[in-house]
Design a protein around this motif. Structure first.
Motif, mmCIF file in Angstrom:
data_model
loop_
_atom_site.group_PDB
_atom_site.id
_atom_site.type_symbol
_atom_site.label_atom_id
_atom_site.label_comp_id
_atom_site.label_asym_id
_atom_site.label_seq_id
_atom_site.Cartn_x
_atom_site.Cartn_y
_atom_site.Cartn_z
ATOM 1 N N SER A 176 52.736 -31.290 118.476
ATOM 2 C CA SER A 176 53.420 -31.737 117.266
ATOM 3 C C SER A 176 53.500 -33.252 117.196
ATOM 4 C CB SER A 176 54.823 -31.128 117.229
ATOM 5 O OG SER A 176 55.539 -31.576 116.105
ATOM 6 N N LYS A 177 53.748 -33.874 118.332
ATOM 7 C CA LYS A 177 53.808 -35.330 118.356
ATOM 8 C C LYS A 177 52.437 -35.936 118.048
ATOM 9 C CE LYS A 177 55.545 -39.113 121.236
ATOM 10 N NZ LYS A 177 56.122 -39.462 122.562
ATOM 11 N N ALA A 178 51.363 -35.307 118.556
ATOM 12 C CA ALA A 178 50.019 -35.819 118.289
ATOM 13 C C ALA A 178 49.670 -35.697 116.807
ATOM 14 C CB ALA A 178 49.000 -35.060 119.133
ATOM 15 N N PHE A 179 50.030 -34.569 116.175
ATOM 16 C CA PHE A 179 49.765 -34.408 114.745
ATOM 17 C C PHE A 179 50.570 -35.409 113.914
ATOM 18 C CE2 PHE A 179 47.942 -30.164 115.668
ATOM 19 C CZ PHE A 179 46.817 -30.251 114.860
ATOM 20 N N THR A 180 51.809 -35.657 114.334
ATOM 21 C CA THR A 180 52.621 -36.628 113.594
ATOM 22 C C THR A 180 52.007 -38.017 113.669
ATOM 23 O OG1 THR A 180 54.595 -35.328 114.099
ATOM 24 C CG2 THR A 180 54.929 -37.597 113.380
ATOM 25 N N THR A 181 51.553 -38.407 114.853
ATOM 26 C CA THR A 181 50.920 -39.717 115.010
ATOM 27 C C THR A 181 49.621 -39.803 114.213
ATOM 28 O OG1 THR A 181 51.876 -39.864 117.234
ATOM 29 C CG2 THR A 181 50.085 -41.377 116.710
ATOM 30 N N ALA A 182 48.803 -38.741 114.279
ATOM 31 C CA ALA A 182 47.544 -38.751 113.537
ATOM 32 C C ALA A 182 47.785 -38.801 112.031
ATOM 33 C CB ALA A 182 46.724 -37.520 113.899
ATOM 34 N N ALA A 183 48.801 -38.058 111.535
ATOM 35 C CA ALA A 183 49.086 -38.063 110.101
ATOM 36 C C ALA A 183 49.541 -39.439 109.622
ATOM 37 C CB ALA A 183 50.154 -37.015 109.791
ATOM 38 N N SER A 184 50.355 -40.117 110.440
ATOM 39 C CA SER A 184 50.813 -41.443 110.034
ATOM 40 C C SER A 184 49.650 -42.434 109.962
ATOM 41 C CB SER A 184 51.882 -41.938 111.006
ATOM 42 O OG SER A 184 51.346 -42.058 112.318
ATOM 43 N N ALA A 192 62.009 -30.135 109.235
ATOM 44 C CA ALA A 192 62.196 -31.495 108.760
ATOM 45 C C ALA A 192 62.540 -32.452 109.880
ATOM 46 C CB ALA A 192 63.299 -31.516 107.691
ATOM 47 N N ALA A 193 63.149 -31.954 110.959
ATOM 48 C CA ALA A 193 63.577 -32.842 112.038
ATOM 49 C C ALA A 193 62.393 -33.232 112.906
ATOM 50 C CB ALA A 193 64.645 -32.137 112.879
ATOM 51 N N GLU A 194 62.624 -34.241 113.724
ATOM 52 C CA GLU A 194 61.604 -34.686 114.661
ATOM 53 C C GLU A 194 61.395 -33.630 115.724
ATOM 54 O OE1 GLU A 194 59.747 -37.397 114.688
ATOM 55 O OE2 GLU A 194 60.538 -38.108 112.791
ATOM 56 N N PRO A 195 60.206 -33.574 116.339
ATOM 57 C CA PRO A 195 59.991 -32.587 117.416
ATOM 58 C C PRO A 195 60.934 -32.832 118.577
ATOM 59 C CG PRO A 195 58.180 -34.169 117.292
ATOM 60 C CD PRO A 195 59.016 -34.381 116.066
ATOM 61 N N GLN A 196 61.651 -31.748 118.968
ATOM 62 C CA GLN A 196 62.636 -31.864 120.038
ATOM 63 C C GLN A 196 61.939 -31.936 121.391
ATOM 64 O OE1 GLN A 196 65.855 -32.243 119.446
ATOM 65 N NE2 GLN A 196 65.539 -32.062 117.238
ATOM 66 N N LEU A 197 62.622 -32.590 122.321
ATOM 67 C CA LEU A 197 62.087 -32.683 123.677
ATOM 68 C C LEU A 197 62.013 -31.294 124.287
ATOM 69 C CD1 LEU A 197 63.946 -35.826 125.037
ATOM 70 C CD2 LEU A 197 61.551 -35.655 124.384
ATOM 71 N N PRO A 198 60.962 -30.980 125.062
ATOM 72 C CA PRO A 198 60.843 -29.648 125.654
ATOM 73 C C PRO A 198 61.893 -29.415 126.712
ATOM 74 C CG PRO A 198 59.149 -31.105 126.521
ATOM 75 C CD PRO A 198 59.861 -31.872 125.430
ATOM 76 N N ALA A 199 62.134 -28.129 127.004
ATOM 77 C CA ALA A 199 63.099 -27.777 128.041
ATOM 78 C C ALA A 199 62.579 -28.176 129.412
ATOM 79 C CB ALA A 199 63.373 -26.267 127.989
ATOM 80 N N LEU A 200 63.516 -28.236 130.378
ATOM 81 C CA LEU A 200 63.140 -28.604 131.735
ATOM 82 C C LEU A 200 62.206 -27.563 132.322
ATOM 83 C CD1 LEU A 200 66.545 -29.855 133.178
ATOM 84 C CD2 LEU A 200 64.635 -31.227 132.372
ATOM 85 N N ASP A 201 61.172 -28.022 132.972
ATOM 86 C CA ASP A 201 60.225 -27.129 133.622
ATOM 87 C C ASP A 201 60.789 -26.714 134.973
ATOM 88 O OD1 ASP A 201 57.874 -26.295 135.312
ATOM 89 O OD2 ASP A 201 56.853 -26.645 133.405
ATOM 90 N N PRO A 202 60.946 -25.398 135.237
ATOM 91 C CA PRO A 202 61.529 -24.974 136.510
ATOM 92 C C PRO A 202 60.731 -25.393 137.733
ATOM 93 C CG PRO A 202 61.500 -23.169 134.922
ATOM 94 C CD PRO A 202 60.653 -24.274 134.354
#
Length: 258
Positions: free
Chosen positions: A153-161, A236-246
């Motif tokens: 999601s972050k990569a698509f947001t950067t590419a779209a901008s 509409a919100a920004e992509p949330q940070l992923p959960a902690l990886d166990p």
């Protein structure tokens, strides 16, 4: 076989032989204790860590369930990992699954409903004297998928901008003749409707998506605040940070020691 001396778990609750108070039932350990580890260096300096004494060492940790069948065998001076006795009992028990003396011991917590019917619940491992709880596979998948979706999601947001900036510059330098040519191009709505009908028919032919897998018995997932938000708010919100990886974020070296 001689077992290591152990203090009773309810010593602080009072002695029924002297003050008449019944000892309180110890609470079972939590289902998600992947953020901590246990190590008793004094015990390790006093006793060898092998398959005969490893369960006595595991019983000192907060991961141990005092209501298990193994504890009943210990009270009867029977080895707590004796399968000939455990197979005749029902309830929660611990089994020594894999052994690589003296560095690695894998202990599995399971629920026994019969001599041949057991349901795995949790897994613990002792690595060089430190006891850890292995993460649930569903938690690992959730964390990995969430992390992948976050980066995508972050990569698509950067590419779209960046594409918006390129399109804005190209629009300023566009030739008027090209604008008239683009204006003449029209959209064939019949073709669009035909494609929509094909996709709708394919969707009706495909079977419905299977339900998500159930959590193991006795497992309580951590509550998340994302489910309370509506889908429109989440998009509409920004992509949330992923959960902690166990495994990555809560590995053996990053856990709180007891």
């Amino acid at each position: 076989m001689t077992s290591t001396p152990m203090a009773p778990p309810n010593a602080a609750a009072g002695n029924p032989n002297f003050d008449g108070n019944l000892p309180a039932t110890p609470t079972p350990p939590g289902t998600d204790m992947t953020g901590i580890c246990f190590r008793d260096q004094l015990w390790l300096n006093s006793y060898p860590l092998d398959r005969n004494l490893v369960f006595d060492y595991f019983a000192l940790s907060p991961f141990y369930d005092w209501t298990c069948n193994n504890e009943q065998l210990r009270l009867r001076s029977i080895h707590p990992l004796d399968t000939s006795h455990l197979s005749k009992m029902t309830g929660t028990e611990f089994m020594l699954n894999e052994v690589m003396e003296p560095h690695l011991f894998v202990i599995r917590k399971q629920k026994r409903d019969g001599p041949e019917k057991v349901t795995p619940m949790l897994t613990y491992y002792i690595l060089d004297g430190s006891i850890y709880q292995a993460p649930q596979l569903c938690n690992v998948f959730t964390a990995r998928i969430g992390r992948a979706l976050y980066h995508i999601s972050k990569a698509f947001t950067t590419a779209a901008s960046k594409l918006e900036k390129i399109g804005y510059v190209d629009a300023e330098n566009e030739n008027p003749a090209l604008e008239s040519k683009v204006g003449k191009e029209t959209i064939d709505f019949k073709e669009v409707m035909r494609v929509d009908q094909i996709l709708a028919s394919l969707q009706r032919k495909l079977p419905p998506a299977p339900p998500p897998p159930q959590f193991p018995e006795g497992y309580a997932p951590l509550p998340t605040s994302e489910g309370e938000k509506g889908p429109e708010t989440q998009q509409a919100a920004e992509p949330q940070l992923p959960a902690l990886d166990p495994i990555i974020d809560q590995g053996p070296s990053k856990r709180m020691k007891f």
